[in-house]
Design an enzyme around this catalytic site. Structure first.
Site, PDB file in Angstrom:
ATOM      1  N   ALA A 198      35.405 -11.595  -6.136  1.00  0.00           N
ATOM      2  CA  ALA A 198      35.851 -10.211  -6.355  1.00  0.00           C
ATOM      3  C   ALA A 198      36.790  -9.870  -5.206  1.00  0.00           C
ATOM      4  O   ALA A 198      36.472 -10.146  -4.044  1.00  0.00           O
ATOM      5  CB  ALA A 198      34.659  -9.257  -6.372  1.00  0.00           C
ATOM      6  N   GLU A 199      37.947  -9.305  -5.529  1.00  0.00           N
ATOM      7  CA  GLU A 199      38.840  -8.819  -4.480  1.00  0.00           C
ATOM      8  C   GLU A 199      38.524  -7.350  -4.283  1.00  0.00           C
ATOM      9  O   GLU A 199      38.514  -6.584  -5.253  1.00  0.00           O
ATOM     10  CB  GLU A 199      40.300  -8.944  -4.926  1.00  0.00           C
ATOM     11  CG  GLU A 199      40.911 -10.300  -4.706  1.00  0.00           C
ATOM     12  CD  GLU A 199      42.379 -10.324  -5.139  1.00  0.00           C
ATOM     13  OE1 GLU A 199      43.226 -10.674  -4.327  1.00  0.00           O
ATOM     14  OE2 GLU A 199      42.669  -9.995  -6.308  1.00  0.00           O
ATOM     15  N   ILE A 200      38.308  -6.969  -3.038  1.00  0.00           N
ATOM     16  CA  ILE A 200      38.037  -5.569  -2.744  1.00  0.00           C
ATOM     17  C   ILE A 200      39.246  -5.042  -1.995  1.00  0.00           C
ATOM     18  O   ILE A 200      39.588  -5.555  -0.924  1.00  0.00           O
ATOM     19  CB  ILE A 200      36.734  -5.446  -1.947  1.00  0.00           C
ATOM     20  CG1 ILE A 200      35.613  -5.833  -2.913  1.00  0.00           C
ATOM     21  CG2 ILE A 200      36.563  -4.039  -1.375  1.00  0.00           C
ATOM     22  CD1 ILE A 200      34.241  -5.704  -2.422  1.00  0.00           C
ATOM     23  N   TYR A 241      45.933 -10.359  -3.405  1.00  0.00           N
ATOM     24  CA  TYR A 241      46.120 -11.715  -2.864  1.00  0.00           C
ATOM     25  C   TYR A 241      46.204 -12.758  -3.982  1.00  0.00           C
ATOM     26  O   TYR A 241      47.178 -13.495  -4.094  1.00  0.00           O
ATOM     27  CB  TYR A 241      44.986 -12.050  -1.890  1.00  0.00           C
ATOM     28  CG  TYR A 241      44.990 -13.505  -1.451  1.00  0.00           C
ATOM     29  CD1 TYR A 241      46.044 -14.012  -0.686  1.00  0.00           C
ATOM     30  CD2 TYR A 241      43.960 -14.381  -1.808  1.00  0.00           C
ATOM     31  CE1 TYR A 241      46.063 -15.354  -0.295  1.00  0.00           C
ATOM     32  CE2 TYR A 241      43.975 -15.710  -1.409  1.00  0.00           C
ATOM     33  CZ  TYR A 241      45.025 -16.186  -0.657  1.00  0.00           C
ATOM     34  OH  TYR A 241      45.044 -17.508  -0.266  1.00  0.00           O
ATOM     35  N   HIS A 297      38.486  -5.751  -7.854  1.00  0.00           N
ATOM     36  CA  HIS A 297      39.156  -6.568  -8.868  1.00  0.00           C
ATOM     37  C   HIS A 297      38.324  -7.794  -9.216  1.00  0.00           C
ATOM     38  O   HIS A 297      38.125  -8.676  -8.389  1.00  0.00           O
ATOM     39  CB  HIS A 297      40.542  -6.982  -8.312  1.00  0.00           C
ATOM     40  CG  HIS A 297      41.339  -7.810  -9.252  1.00  0.00           C
ATOM     41  ND1 HIS A 297      42.237  -8.764  -8.841  1.00  0.00           N
ATOM     42  CD2 HIS A 297      41.395  -7.822 -10.604  1.00  0.00           C
ATOM     43  CE1 HIS A 297      42.791  -9.332  -9.894  1.00  0.00           C
ATOM     44  NE2 HIS A 297      42.296  -8.783 -10.974  1.00  0.00           N
TER      45      HIS A 297
END
Ligand SMILES: C[C@H](O)CC(=O)SCCNC(=O)CCNC(=O)[C@H](O)C(C)(C)COP(=O)(O)OP(=O)(O)OC[C@H]1O[C@@H](n2cnc3c(N)ncnc32)[C@H](O)[C@@H]1OP(=O)(O)O
Length: 707
Positions: A461-463, A498, A450
């Protein structure tokens, strides 16, 4: 065997002495107090050499000149006097270098930052390489500090106050060519001839401290107390407007430069060292240093323990829209990997290619990039209407519409055309990865990746993993995000992941305050004063009111009533009010300053007559506490792996005030028991959405901290 030294001296046949810097056992050179004796020894030797013709200061580590004073050493100081004395030690060392009777040239390849640049500024001349790794600047302000070893005094004298101020106030890092344009470096050369060029310069120059050559106008302006008064008062005004009093370093920087300009170099150094000591002890600087340590540690992590990432040679991007275009750009430009874009229309592909071209072209115009580099990057981008070439890609990043069926279809398509190890990374911002992977043949390859908009600028970046994501997929996706220039945090699947999850209750509460009659500017102003880059209502316009309206019920259904948004989206959307994208939102987008003032008609539409009843602090507490509480839920539920990831995620993803250290460090600073008390107080006044998260209650009872 004698201990390896960081500073060694080589005397050459041409009577040029070379000071080699190579801090043993470390990947970057940094300056430590313990080197004082070695440096003094080197300088003693130099001062005794009578036939010396010049001195060159160079690093033996390619790609790292000196990255500044050692931040851990600053962090270990217990009081202002200790930090002040570190600064003084640096100042004294650099004074001795500047006073050498022969020309001294700094030969710079790689990071030349903070104390590293202060060392170079004490040299009489500077030559830098044209390498990408060569970055030059005084980033101390980003640590809540100021340059403490002469930088506040030498840089203004070298390039003028007006050019030095913004550099020191922002901590901007320059490429060699930009530094040359500003007069900070004298020459830019390829790395292969750096030493040779520096020696040549030393042999052909005079030992003298360079000073800025002003135009008549600037001479009048910078050369008189009145003129300088104008410059500094404007700088103070701008700093105040930007920092809202949250960053004490800014005022100190201006004070220090002003003091030195009025009272002279020596007095300026005194003031600088004292200010450095004071700033190092501020809570703001401590929090900002924590961010440096956290991000440095994160650079080393794979996201999956000892599992190694697979090699990535080619990337596929599905969808050429705003996100897809941005993802293709960071893949080609930052990661240097070929990106093949698939869209359903030629227009989509053209859009994505143009997106990259425009960004690159801007860099060429600013001379940050050469035409050849632009062309080479564009050659890494290609487009297709079918899946041709997708049999070659190692990772596919999907950025199509937020539609579960469509995304599941994409998974199936990729499984049919690509190799069995090809990773399917979805850039969804709201759909559960578990559902996207539900019908996959190889769910271990499916993961969330994301990005935040605009992709080329936002650092996070959200993984997102689902229960079946393999460690190799995680490690490979983390490695790719890093290559694209992102700081990734690995999070568990769940509505909003999150960042959007902690954002939602904060945004909802802001909207509730507006519906209760608080003026929109008052709500936004309070949160900007708290330290966010933009207020929540402005952010809603940026994100899109329609997008927020779509996500809100999903979050509430998944996570419960505390996520229930106030009932206003219907009226706003019936009025076609989608935010910035259709120039109709909480702010007015017509007129001279689009987006600057509130569109007053929104009040009538919502049936409110605004009047400010609450103070800024109250507004900030009512909204931010909900974000903090949700962050605690996320930690407790394992959505984030650590408080550190939660802090970095909030700072890099939302702009949570960095000087507060992130939600968890902020809670520690306020005290978890006090946070619980405030939440309970609001719970009584405003309802159950303020019920403290169980983790907070438990921690308060046991007097625990997150760190
Ligand atoms: C008196 C003076 O005015 C005060 C000062 O100089 S304050 C310091 C000012 N300097 C800075 O803020 C620069 C901080 N460093 C950076 O921004 C980045 O490290 C960099 C751009 C130099 C390099 O980035 P990158 O290539 O990604 O490497 P990165 O992983 O960050 O750093 C490599 C190693 O150098 C260390 N390092 C870099 N700069 C450091 C510093 N100033 N202090 C301590 N350690 C530092 C990192 O901790 C890391 O160590 P590790 O490998 O043991 O974990």
């Amino acid at each position: 065997m004698s201990q390896q030294k960081a500073f060694t001296l080589e005397l050459r046949d041409d009577q040029v002495a070379v000071i080699h810097i190579d801090v043993p056992g470390e990947s970057m050179n940094t300056l430590k107090a313990s080197f004082a004796e070695e440096v003094a020894h080197v300088l003693n030797q130099l001062e005794q050499q009578h036939d010396l013709k010049g001195v060159v200061v160079i690093s033996d580590k390619p790609g790292s000149f000196v990255a500044g004073a050692d931040i851990s050493m600053i962090d270990a100081c217990e009081n202002a006097a200790d930090t002040e004395s570190l600064a003084r030690q640096g100042q004294a060392m650099f004074d001795r270098i500047e006073s050498l009777k022969v020309p001294v040239v700094a030969a710079i390849d790689g990071a030349c930052l903070g104390g590293g640049l202060e060392l170079a500024l004490a040299c009489h001349y500077r030559v830098a390489t044209d390498s990408e790794k060569t970055i030059i600047g005084l980033p101390e302000v980003q640590l809540g500090l100021l340059p403490g070893s002469g930088g506040t005094q030498r840089l203004p004298r070298l390039i003028g106050i007006q050019k030095a101020l913004p550099l020191i106030l922002t901590g901007k890092q320059l490429r060699a060519k930009q530094a040359k344009k500003l007069g900070i470096v004298d020459d830019v050369v390829p790395a292969t001839i750096l030493l040779e060029a520096a020696v040549k310069l030393a042999l052909s120059s005079k030992a003298k401290v360079k000073r800025v050559r002003h135009s008549l106008f600037n001479k009048l302006l910078e050369g008189s107390g009145v003129g300088r008064g104008i410059i500094f008062s404007k700088a103070r005004e701008q700093a105040q407007a930007k920092a809202k009093g949250n960053y004490p370093a800014l005022d100190k920087i201006i004070d220090t430069i002003a003091y030195g300009a009025d009272k002279g170099f020596e007095a300026g150094l005194e003031f600088e060292a004292r200010s450095f000591g004071e700033l190092a002890m501020t809570p703001e600087s401590k929090q900002l240093r924590h961010i440096f340590f956290a991000t440095t540690a994160m650079k080393k992590e794979t996201g999956a323990g000892d599992t190694k990432p697979r090699k990535i040679e080619r990337v596929g991007v599905l969808g050429g829209g705003l996100m897809g275009g941005g993802i293709a750009y960071v893949t080609a430009a930052k990661a240097g990997l070929p990106a093949r874009i698939k869209d359903i229309s030629e227009q989509g592909i053209v859009h994505a290619l143009k997106y990259s071209y425009d960004l690159l072209h801007k860099k060429v115009k600013r001379k940050h990039l050469s035409r050849t580099e632009l062309e080479a990057t564009m050659l890494r981008l290609s487009g297709t209407l079918d899946y041709s070439g997708f049999d070659q890609v190692d990772v596919v990043i999907e950025a199509v519409f937020e539609d579960l069926k469509l995304k599941q279809q994409m998974v199936a398509d990729i499984e049919a055309v690509a190799g069995e190890n090809t990773i399917f990374a979805t850039n969804t911002s709201s759909l559960p990865i578990t559902q996207i992977a539900a019908e996959a043949q190889r769910p271990e390859n499916v993961i969330g990746l994301h990005y935040f908009s605009p992709v080329d600028k936002m650092p996070l970046a959200e993984i997102i993993t689902h229960a079946g994501t393999s460690d190799e997929t995680i490690a490979t996706t983390v490695a790719l995000a890093k290559k694209q220039g992102k700081t990734p945090i690995v999070v568990k699947d769940g509505a909003g992941f999150y960042v959007n999850r902690i954002l939602a209750p904060y945004m909802n509460e802001s909207a509730r305050l507006v519906l209760e009659g608080e003026p929109i500017e008052a709500v936004d102003g309070a949160l900007v004063k708290f330290g966010f880059p933009v207020g929540p209502m402005k952010l809603m316009d940026e994100v899109g009111i329609d997008v927020a309206a779509k996500v809100a019920p999903i979050m509430a259904d998944e996570l419960g009533d505390r996520f229930r948004a106030p009932d206003a989206f219907g009226k706003l959307l019936d009025d076609e009010r989608k935010g910035k994208k259709n120039k109709k939102g909480f702010y007015a987008y017509s007129g001279k300053k689009p987006g600057k003032s509130v569109d007053e008609s929104v009040y009538g539409l919502l049936g409110i007559s605004p009047s400010a009843k609450l103070g800024g602090d109250e507004i900030a507490q009512r909204t931010v506490l909900l974000m903090l509480n949700e962050a605690a839920y996320c930690l407790d539920e394992g959505i984030i792996r650590s408080a550190r990831d939660g802090d970095i995620g909030a700072i890099f993803g939302i702009g949570f005030p960095p000087f507060r250290g992130g939600p968890f460090r902020y809670m520690d600073a306020v005290g978890v028991a006090e946070i619980v008390r405030r939440l309970q107080n609001y719970q009584q006044q405003h309802g159950e959405r303020y019920t403290p998260a169980p983790l907070l209650v438990k921690m308060a009872e046991n007097n625990e901290r997150f760190y």
